[in-house]
Design a protein around this motif. Structure first.
Motif, PDB file in Angstrom:
ATOM      1  N   GLY A 127      90.558   8.686 104.236  1.00  0.00           N
ATOM      2  CA  GLY A 127      91.000   9.157 105.542  1.00  0.00           C
ATOM      3  C   GLY A 127      89.994   8.867 106.640  1.00  0.00           C
ATOM      4  O   GLY A 127      90.096   9.401 107.735  1.00  0.00           O
TER       5      GLY A 127
ATOM      6  N   ASP B  70     100.146  12.484 106.432  1.00  0.00           N
ATOM      7  CA  ASP B  70      98.771  12.007 106.258  1.00  0.00           C
ATOM      8  C   ASP B  70      98.621  11.214 104.968  1.00  0.00           C
ATOM      9  O   ASP B  70      98.014  10.158 104.944  1.00  0.00           O
TER      10      ASP B  70
ATOM     11  N   ARG C 162      97.776   7.240 104.864  1.00  0.00           N
ATOM     12  CA  ARG C 162      96.557   6.771 104.170  1.00  0.00           C
ATOM     13  C   ARG C 162      96.915   5.806 103.052  1.00  0.00           C
ATOM     14  O   ARG C 162      96.256   4.786 102.861  1.00  0.00           O
TER      15      ARG C 162
END
Length: 113
Positions: A26, A14, A18
């Motif tokens: 996000g 993640d 990002r």
């Protein structure tokens, strides 16, 4: 290389995703629109361009299969056999050819592409 990897390493992935997309919050969402409205002509020759070649790289996983880098020959054959009907529809509608990375299907016979 397996679908569970994202879940297992999601915290890491993640942040990397990002950072790559410049999305600190996000909140950005990718919207895919595969609609092909009737009446739209995608013939690039009519736009003054030459015929072009396109390569489709499988960069995501298809449910039930490992990512390509983790496939063995048997899994790659099963994957390609599952995709052949989709390739046939694309060839029928847009023309072109399929160039397989698996020249034969082993015990399942020759590869039709």
């Amino acid at each position: 290389m397996s679908p569970l990897d994202y879940s297992k390493f999601g915290t890491f992935f993640d942040k990397v995703i990002r950072d790559y997309h410049g999305d600190d919050s996000g909140d950005k969402k990718h919207i895919t629109d595969w609609s092909v409205d009737e009446g739209i002509d995608y013939d690039v020759k009519k736009l003054g361009q030459e015929e072009l070649s396109m390569r489709v790289r499988v960069g995501r996983n298809l449910l039930g299969f490992s990512l390509p880098g983790d496939m063995n020959k048997d899994e790659r054959i099963k994957f390609e056999q599952k995709m052949l009907p989709a390739f046939d529809q694309l060839k029928e509608k847009y023309g072109g050819q399929v160039h397989s990375l698996t020249p034969d299907f082993g015990d399942d016979g020759s590869n039709p592409t």
